[in-house]
Design an enzyme around this catalytic site. Structure first.
Site, PDB file in Angstrom:
ATOM      1  N   HIS A 124       0.844  -1.197   0.000  1.00  0.00           N
ATOM      2  CA  HIS A 124       0.000   0.000   0.000  1.00  0.00           C
ATOM      3  C   HIS A 124       0.880   1.247   0.000  1.00  0.00           C
ATOM      4  O   HIS A 124       1.851   1.327   0.743  1.00  0.00           O
ATOM      5  CB  HIS A 124      -0.911   0.019   1.231  1.00  0.00           C
ATOM      6  CG  HIS A 124      -1.675   1.306   1.393  1.00  0.00           C
ATOM      7  ND1 HIS A 124      -1.523   2.127   2.495  1.00  0.00           N
ATOM      8  CD2 HIS A 124      -2.571   1.921   0.588  1.00  0.00           C
ATOM      9  CE1 HIS A 124      -2.305   3.186   2.358  1.00  0.00           C
ATOM     10  NE2 HIS A 124      -2.955   3.083   1.214  1.00  0.00           N
ATOM     11  N   SER A 125       0.542   2.198  -0.858  1.00  0.00           N
ATOM     12  CA  SER A 125       1.241   3.482  -0.918  1.00  0.00           C
ATOM     13  C   SER A 125       2.742   3.257  -1.124  1.00  0.00           C
ATOM     14  O   SER A 125       3.137   2.566  -2.050  1.00  0.00           O
ATOM     15  CB  SER A 125       0.945   4.276   0.357  1.00  0.00           C
ATOM     16  OG  SER A 125       1.428   5.583   0.270  1.00  0.00           O
ATOM     17  N   MET A 126       3.581   3.793  -0.253  1.00  0.00           N
ATOM     18  CA  MET A 126       5.029   3.669  -0.426  1.00  0.00           C
ATOM     19  C   MET A 126       5.510   2.236  -0.242  1.00  0.00           C
ATOM     20  O   MET A 126       6.618   1.889  -0.653  1.00  0.00           O
ATOM     21  CB  MET A 126       5.765   4.596   0.547  1.00  0.00           C
ATOM     22  CG  MET A 126       5.532   6.074   0.291  1.00  0.00           C
ATOM     23  SD  MET A 126       6.121   6.614  -1.325  1.00  0.00           S
ATOM     24  CE  MET A 126       7.892   6.561  -1.067  1.00  0.00           C
TER      25      MET A 126
END
Length: 880
Positions: A124-126
């Protein structure tokens, strides 16, 4: 919690590895005798390892449904909720830790019958970027990962490039994936973006780099994912049930029955992902569906000769086959379109290969060509593509207690395709494009001409009106973007007025000539009026979405121009002008924008580019954004004006706050007399060395914050003294009494011994001038502190693990700023205006403001360097 090797635990004390479980499953796996398929979840910026629960819980329910014939073991990494989207110094450390975790996870299965050789990763995300970065490690074996799913991961560039480590990390990862694209074919990658509701990571950043778009990479927006059809915000993409279900269904369809692990066949992996995330045919996934089938059963065969057919089913106990002969339609029509509101997963449409007088003997299952929509499943076939078919057959099974409708029609593509030119950008919604569709069919394509840039945004109104008031199926409006999977779907009752926002996540590629389409799955005998208008608010929203991260650059550019104007006024009149008035006078976009535009234009010529590169100058950020199709016409002017407004009100805020607090302070305490000191004293040298030591041994941003607070307090204290003296002077004048004698040689401005004489007014004017100069410098310095704040927050959060921030993006800059601010806070305009360097110092902020805009939009960490250089010249003016 999974116990890690001592060496790994000692090297990464802040990180942990967990296995998720619940109920009896958790109890059974406490001894870590695992037999499932390993999946590793990587949280993103400030994300929790507990976010894996959404995936793990749904996967467990799915495993229970198949009696644990297959199941997944979900692992999660605890990154201590680090702010890696704002501080890139720990990204490499996280990547290496994940590599160690993968080795630990695979060791847990070492003695199992179906031991895995690779791990699937969900990031998720980074966390998704960290997963991609694994392949850049020297000792990492690419075969350790065979599937990577990222959720709202900014793959192209960081959202806020606040330090060099962050941009360097992105450059290394993306360059590796582009250069080694052929070597990554065994890794299947899916990127899911959140759509327009994700205000933190715009979906354009979540598309995998274009050069790596080969047959093992796929990028989609959640609004286009079948059975989801919704945009998600940055956090809810982790737990959005529709997306989680699509992900888990894909995981189970990826299992190889022989190895009981995720299949090693890249083609099958892509086929499964396309089935669940791109085009769902409303059927259970089959790797190799049978090409032909025999239509059997005691069903009634009915031949339909007409070009249009609708049929409603309600509690029908008899099954039927409706056969449409194609011979009579091939000359008059080009396509056939069919829809079915029964959303089960059974086959329902076939193509006949051989027929006798009454029924079809052998048929091709055309249900795989269908597409699932929120209220119906549809299929459209081009007749020329199926020359061997003699009939289209629709199967209507017995419907006990069910109600649904079917419909088919033959049509010419030209008769159902209309073109609608979009309104100009600068029409501001005052004009509109309108088209009227008198619906006699089930499908219309409205092609939107000249809609291909991200700065375009429209409101589309669809007014559906019907001749009769009988109950009708809902209409489905689909905005289809052919060059990316970012479609959006709207379901509306008829009659009604539906509103659709039309804007893009990525611009049209230069080698693509396709047109965006508004596809209307209509109700027959209804009239649809399509009205398109430019939406000014949506255009501004696109500007904010794509360029909000550059706001600090434009604000600092305005303040630099104002600061340079103040120095020019000081040189010409001997007095420093008010910050707000000087901002209005000097902060003009035509002073900076034309030069940048000229440089960008010249960089299109090889000779200029060679000269530019020979000087080792970085590429202008505006040119990079233009090459990425992420630049707007006049956007820099709009942002500059926004920056002017924010800079103006920040100046008003500082001056008002200082006056207000000093007034309150004076009601409590009478300020003491201050003696004039030299700019550099042993005491101040000790202060510089102490803060420099703090910067070197702990965190540069922490030392910068300390000197900033010291500067603010000194400015506030001297403002109090000035107000006290000013009020005392006014009182003396009104009473015509003997003079007060007051010494106010302070740490910010110099107010010499005053009496009621003509020099008193001069001294007060000098104090006011000094105060105005320091308000401008304080305003500039505030943005340096704000841009360095993320590394300070990161350091404070990890203080229990390490006293020293390593690497520190602002350590060297902090030491220089400490020395500069320690001198500047004790200076006055009387020292600066007599300097030989004042002419240079007054002219330098203009080229610096140009440089800030040219090189800081995509590299915010460069902004403090330009400001520091300007303040360094100010310090030199105090001595030369």
């Amino acid at each position: 919690k999974i116990k890690l090797p001592k060496k790994t635990a000692r090297r990464y004390p802040a990180y942990e590895l967990y296995l998720y479980g619940e109920g009896s499953y958790a109890e059974e796996n406490k001894n870590l005798l695992l037999t499932g398929i390993p999946v590793l979840f990587l949280p993103g910026n400030a994300g929790s390892y507990k976010q894996v629960r959404s995936l793990g819980s749904i996967a467990l329910r799915k495993a229970e449904d198949v009696d644990f014939k297959y199941h997944f073991n979900f692992f999660s990494v605890n990154f201590n909720e680090e702010l890696v989207a704002l501080y890139g110094g720990s990204l490499q450390r996280q990547t290496k830790f994940v590599h160690e975790c993968i080795k630990v996870i695979l060791k847990l299965y070492r003695d199992q019958e179906f031991a895995p050789s690779s791990v699937a990763i969900v990031g998720h995300s980074m966390g998704g970027l960290v997963a991609r970065a694994l392949l850049t490690l020297k000792n990492f074996k690419p075969e350790l990962i065979n599937l990577l799913i990222t959720q709202a991961t900014p793959h192209i560039a960081p959202v806020m490039p606040l330090d060099k480590y962050l941009t360097d990390f992105y450059t290394a990862v993306n360059n590796h994936w582009i250069l080694k694209a052929q070597d990554l074919r065994n890794l299947t990658t899916l990127s899911v973006a959140g759509g327009f509701r994700d205000y933190q990571v715009r979906s354009g950043l979540a598309f995998l780099p274009r050069l790596s778009q080969h047959d093992s990479a796929l990028s989609v927006v959640s609004s286009a994912v079948p059975r989801a059809w919704a945009s998600t915000d940055h956090l809810s993409i982790v737990w959005c049930k529709e997306l989680i279900l699509a992900t888990i269904r894909a995981f189970f369809d990826l299992i190889d029955e022989n190895t009981r692990q995720i299949t090693e066949d890249p083609k099958k992996r892509m086929s499964v992902l396309n089935h669940h995330f791109v085009r769902h045919p409303a059927k259970m996934f089959e790797e190799n569906p049978e090409a032909f089938t025999n239509l059997t059963g005691a069903f009634v065969w009915i031949t339909v000769e007409g070009s249009k057919w609708t049929y409603s089913v309600y509690n029908d106990s008899d099954g039927k086959y409706f056969a449409f002969p194609l011979a009579s339609h091939r000359k008059a029509y080009s396509h056939v379109y069919c829809e079915n509101s029964m959303l089960d997963t059974s086959s329902w449409i076939y193509g006949c290969m051989n027929t006798n007088s009454s029924m079809c003997l052998e048929a091709a299952d055309l249900s795989w060509k269908a597409e699932l929509l929120p209220t119906t499943k549809v299929v459209m076939l081009k007749l020329l593509d199926y020359p061997s078919l003699s009939h289209i057959v629709i199967q209507v099974p017995p419907a006990a207690g069910k109600k649904y409708t079917l419909g088919c029609e033959f049509f010419k593509e030209d008769s159902r395709t209309v073109q609608l030119p979009v309104t100009p950008l600068f029409s501001f919604g005052l004009s509109s494009s309108t088209i009227l569709l008198n619906s006699t069919g089930l499908l219309y394509h409205v092609q939107l001409q000249h809609f291909n840039q991200i700065y375009q945004a429209f409101k589309i109104y669809i007014d559906g009106r019907c001749q009769s008031l009988k109950e009708r199926k809902p209409s489905v409006y689909r905005l289809h973007i052919p060059w990316s999977y970012e479609d959006s779907i709207t379901v509306a009752k008829v009659p009604s007025l539906a509103e659709i926002s039309a804007k893009l996540h990525i611009a049209q590629p230069h080698n693509d000539s396709s047109l965006p389409e508004l596809i209307i799955y209509s109700s027959p005998d209804c009239q649809y009026e399509v009205i398109l208008k430019t939406s000014l608010l949506q255009v501004l929203g696109q500007i904010v979405r794509f360029h909000a991260g550059a706001f600090p650059v434009y604000i600092v550019s305005n303040i630099l121009l104002t600061y340079g104007g103040q120095l020019s006024t000081l040189r010409s009149t001997g007095q420093c002008s008010d910050f707000s008035l000087e901002l209005v006078r000097t902060a003009k976009p035509y002073k900076v924008e034309p030069l940048i535009c000229i440089v960008v234009f010249l960089q299109g010529f090889n000779w200029f580019r060679e000269i530019w590169e020979s000087l080792s100058l970085p590429e202008v950020d505006a040119a990079v954004l233009s090459s990425q199709d992420a630049w707007f016409p006049l956007v820099s002017l709009i942002l500059f004006l926004f920056g002017t407004g924010i800079a103006y009100w920040s100046g008003v805020f500082f001056s008002t706050s200082l006056r207000l607090f000093s007034s309150l302070w004076l009601t409590l305490i009478r300020p003491t007399e201050l003696q004039k000191d030299k700019l550099i004293t042993p005491r101040r040298l000790c202060g510089m060395m102490s803060l420099a030591l703090v910067s070197w041994t702990t965190c540069g941003a922490f030392a910068v914050l300390i000197i900033y607070l010291q500067y603010f307090l000194c400015t506030f204290f001297v403002t109090s003294i000035f107000h006290f003296q000013d009020s005392g002077h006014s009182k003396e004048t009104s009473q015509n009494s003997s003079t007060h004698t007051f010494k106010a040689q302070g740490s910010v401005d110099s107010i010499p011994e005053t009496t009621q004489s003509p020099s008193n007014s001069k001294t007060l004017a000098e104090a006011v001038s000094t105060l105005k100069m320091h308000i401008a410098i304080l305003n500039l310095f505030t943005w340096i502190v704000l841009l360095n704040l993320p590394s300070l927050i990161y350091w404070l959060k990890n203080l229990r693990y390490s006293v020293r921030l390593d690497p520190d993006p602002c350590r060297s800059t902090a030491i220089i700023l400490i020395c500069i601010l320690e001198i500047v806070m004790n200076s006055s305009t009387s020292e600066v205006k007599s300097s030989k360097l004042l002419k240079i110092a007054a002219k330098v902020p203009l080229p610096l403001s140009v440089a800030v805009l040219a090189f800081g939009r995509m590299h915010l960490y460069r902004v403090p360097h330009f400001v520091t250089f300007s303040l360094l010249l100010h310090v030199l003016c105090c001595f030369v």
